[in-house]
Design an enzyme around this catalytic site. Structure first.
Site: not given
Ligand SMILES: [Zn+2]
Length: 197
Positions: A8, A106, A151
Site C-alpha cells: 500500500d 484489496k 496492513c
C-alpha cells in the site's frame, strides 16, 4: 525464490493524503532499490468503492479511528481513503510501479475491509495472492510498506501462518500507531514467526 511484497505505498497513505502515515514517503526510494535484489516484486493496492464500510463517513454518528463491531469482528473506522480510480489510490509517484510483476488489489468489497494481502478481514476470504506466490515457487517474502501496524502486520502474520518465510524490514515501513497498536503488532508478528529486521 524470494519476493518483495510492497504494501500500500499509495498517495493517501503518504504525507498530504487522506490517511497519511507520518513520513510514509521516506521509504519509497529504498524500496525501489530493493526491487533489483529479489526474484519477484508484488505491490498491493488498497482499492475501496466509495461508501466503503471501513469509512467512518458510512456510519452515522461515527468519527475516524473509532472501533466498531462488524459481522466479521472489530473494525477501526477510517477517513475515506484509496477510493477506486481516485488520485489518492494511485501509487506514490516515485514508486517504480513498472518493475512490479504483480499488483494485487484489496478492500474492493463494500461490506468488508482487507488489511492483509492474503485474506480479507474475516480471515477466510482469500485474495488469491497465496496461489500466485506458490505457483511461482516463491517461499521467501520480504515485506515493506504502509502501515506497519495494520496492513503490513496482517499480511506478514497471514504469510507466516501459510508457511512462508517472512521478514519485515522495519526501516522500510511506517506506522499509524493508534493507542499502542505498533507495539501490539510487533509482538504479534514476532509470535507468528515473522523475522523483524
Ligand atoms: Zn483501506
Amino acid at each position: 525464490m524470494h519476493a518483495l511484497v510492497v504494501i500500500d505505498v499509495q498517495n493517501d497513505f503518504c504525507p498530504g493524503g487522506a490517511l497519511a502515515v507520518d513520513r510514509g514517503d521516506e521509504i519509497v526510494q529504498p524500496i525501489n532499490a530493493l526491487m533489483a535484489e529479489v526474484d519477484a516484486v508484488v505491490l498491493t493496492q488498497d482499492w475501496h468503492p466509495a461508501g466503503h464500510s471501513s469509512f467512518a463517513s458510512s456510519h452515522q454518528g461515527k468519527t475516524p479511528f473509532e472501533l466498531i463491531e462488524m459481522p466479521y469482528g472489530p473494525q477501526v473506522l477510517w477517513p475515506d481513503h484509496c477510493i477506486q480510480g481516485s488520485p489518492g489510490a494511485n501509487f506514490h509517484p516515485d514508486l517504480e510501479v513498472d518493475r512490479a510483476d504483480m499488483i494485487i488489489r484489496k478492500g474492493f468489497r463494500a461490506a468488508i475491509d482487507s488489511y492483509s494481502a492474503f485474506f480479507e478481514n474475516d480471515h477466510q476470504t482469500p485474495t488469491g495472492l497465496e496461489g500466485y506466490l506458490r505457483t511461482r515457487g516463491i517461499d521467501r517474502l520480504t515485506m515493506v510498506g504502509l502501515a506497519t501496524d495494520f496492513c503490513v502486520n496482517f499480511s506478514a502474520v497471514d504469510a507466516a501462518k501459510l508457511g512462508f518465510q517472512v521478514t519485515v524490514l522495519q526501516d522500510l515501513c511506517r506506522a499509524i500507531d493508534l493507542e499502542g497498536s505498533l507495539q501490539t503488532a510487533l509482538d504479534g508478528m514476532r509470535q507468528a514467526g515473522v523475522t523483524l529486521a
